[in-house]
Write a protein that holds these residues in place. Structure first.
Motif, PDB file in Angstrom:
ATOM      1  N   LYS A  83       0.830  -1.203   0.000  1.00 21.29           N
ATOM      2  CA  LYS A  83       0.000   0.000   0.000  1.00 21.29           C
ATOM      3  C   LYS A  83       0.867   1.257   0.000  1.00 21.29           C
ATOM      4  CE  LYS A  83      -4.305  -0.710   2.504  1.00 21.29           C
ATOM      5  NZ  LYS A  83      -4.964  -0.298   3.724  1.00 21.29           N
ATOM      6  N   GLY A  89       1.112   3.812  -3.029  1.00 20.70           N
ATOM      7  CA  GLY A  89       0.674   5.154  -2.667  1.00 20.70           C
ATOM      8  C   GLY A  89       1.738   6.203  -2.960  1.00 20.70           C
ATOM      9  N   PHE A  94      -3.257  13.599  -2.053  1.00 20.43           N
ATOM     10  CA  PHE A  94      -4.244  13.309  -1.014  1.00 20.43           C
ATOM     11  C   PHE A  94      -4.973  11.997  -1.268  1.00 20.43           C
ATOM     12  CE2 PHE A  94      -3.953  17.925  -0.040  1.00 20.43           C
ATOM     13  CZ  PHE A  94      -3.569  17.783   1.294  1.00 20.43           C
ATOM     14  N   LEU A  95      -5.240  11.684  -2.521  1.00 22.88           N
ATOM     15  CA  LEU A  95      -5.872  10.407  -2.853  1.00 22.88           C
ATOM     16  C   LEU A  95      -4.951   9.251  -2.477  1.00 22.88           C
ATOM     17  CD1 LEU A  95      -8.423   9.177  -4.023  1.00 22.88           C
ATOM     18  CD2 LEU A  95      -7.460   9.456  -6.289  1.00 22.88           C
ATOM     19  N   TYR A 130      -2.638   9.318  -0.105  1.00 26.94           N
ATOM     20  CA  TYR A 130      -2.623   9.260   1.359  1.00 26.94           C
ATOM     21  C   TYR A 130      -3.862   8.531   1.874  1.00 26.94           C
ATOM     22  CZ  TYR A 130      -2.855  10.674   6.222  1.00 26.94           C
ATOM     23  OH  TYR A 130      -2.952  10.663   7.587  1.00 26.94           O
ATOM     24  N   TYR A 131      -5.022   8.896   1.337  1.00 24.06           N
ATOM     25  CA  TYR A 131      -6.264   8.262   1.763  1.00 24.06           C
ATOM     26  C   TYR A 131      -6.258   6.775   1.404  1.00 24.06           C
ATOM     27  CZ  TYR A 131     -11.153   8.205   3.165  1.00 24.06           C
ATOM     28  OH  TYR A 131     -12.332   7.946   3.812  1.00 24.06           O
ATOM     29  N   GLY A 132      -5.718   6.434   0.256  1.00 24.25           N
ATOM     30  CA  GLY A 132      -5.615   5.030  -0.142  1.00 24.25           C
ATOM     31  C   GLY A 132      -4.716   4.230   0.781  1.00 24.25           C
ATOM     32  N   LYS A 172      -4.117   4.913   3.931  1.00 26.35           N
ATOM     33  CA  LYS A 172      -4.766   4.837   5.246  1.00 26.35           C
ATOM     34  C   LYS A 172      -6.019   3.963   5.255  1.00 26.35           C
ATOM     35  CE  LYS A 172      -2.199   7.340   7.887  1.00 26.35           C
ATOM     36  NZ  LYS A 172      -1.554   6.737   9.044  1.00 26.35           N
ATOM     37  N   LYS A 173      -6.779   3.960   4.154  1.00 20.12           N
ATOM     38  CA  LYS A 173      -8.104   3.332   4.173  1.00 20.12           C
ATOM     39  C   LYS A 173      -8.204   2.036   3.368  1.00 20.12           C
ATOM     40  CE  LYS A 173      -9.979   6.486   6.733  1.00 20.12           C
ATOM     41  NZ  LYS A 173     -10.296   6.217   8.100  1.00 20.12           N
ATOM     42  N   SER A 174      -7.888   2.103   2.064  1.00 18.59           N
ATOM     43  CA  SER A 174      -8.183   0.943   1.221  1.00 18.59           C
ATOM     44  C   SER A 174      -7.415   0.993  -0.101  1.00 18.59           C
ATOM     45  CB  SER A 174      -9.685   0.913   0.926  1.00 18.59           C
ATOM     46  OG  SER A 174      -9.999  -0.046  -0.051  1.00 18.59           O
ATOM     47  N   PHE A 184      -9.061   2.908  -3.062  1.00 18.54           N
ATOM     48  CA  PHE A 184      -8.781   4.315  -3.322  1.00 18.54           C
ATOM     49  C   PHE A 184      -7.509   4.475  -4.144  1.00 18.54           C
ATOM     50  CE2 PHE A 184     -11.536   4.745   0.410  1.00 18.54           C
ATOM     51  CZ  PHE A 184     -12.457   5.643  -0.093  1.00 18.54           C
ATOM     52  N   GLY A 213      -7.283   6.049  -7.779  1.00 20.12           N
ATOM     53  CA  GLY A 213      -6.296   7.079  -8.081  1.00 20.12           C
ATOM     54  C   GLY A 213      -5.529   6.782  -9.358  1.00 20.12           C
TER      55      GLY A 213
END
Length: 133
Positions: free
Chosen positions: A27, A31, A64-65, A67-69, A71-73, A76, A80
């Protein structure tokens, strides 16, 4: 056509090489790569102020996408890469295509789409493994 084949081949090679690095967090690797590829366009467009502003905005969006990917899934991250591939294809419709290298849109979009599909498959496999545990 050659740019597309090279992009798909490069995407598969990247997936293979990252797969060999089993001790690293995939990830984070994917990312960081997603965050970085947005900034390539900033480097291409630094001579054109309008394009520079647009490209800075898209680079921050992908940062930001990513980072969110992380952290979350993985979904994302896949989204991206897919959106970045769409950005590659659509870029010359609203910005000066002379700012990017020839055939870069085909190369980069095919690489991005290849990685996006892989991340969707990887996420589905991970979810199945969690469900069985």
């Amino acid at each position: 056509m050659a740019a597309t084949i090279i992009g798909i081949s490069s995407g598969l090679l990247i997936i293979l090489l990252i797969g060999l690095l089993k001790q690293l967090d995939k990830k984070i690797i994917y990312g960081m790569a997603l965050a970085g590829i947005g900034f390539l366009y900033v480097g291409f467009a630094w001579t054109n102020l309008q394009a520079l502003v647009v490209n800075c905005a898209q680079a921050i969006l992908f940062l930001f996408l990513a980072y969110y990917g992380i952290k979350k899934s993985l979904n994302f991250l896949a989204a991206g890469y897919f959106l970045h591939g769409c950005w590659d294809i659509a870029y010359h419709y609203f910005q000066d295509p002379g700012l990017i290298p020839p055939h870069y849109d085909l190369f980069c979009s095919s690489l991005d789409f290849t990685i996006a599909v892989y991340l969707l498959i990887l996420n589905k496999r991970n979810l199945k493994m969690k469900a069985h545990n």
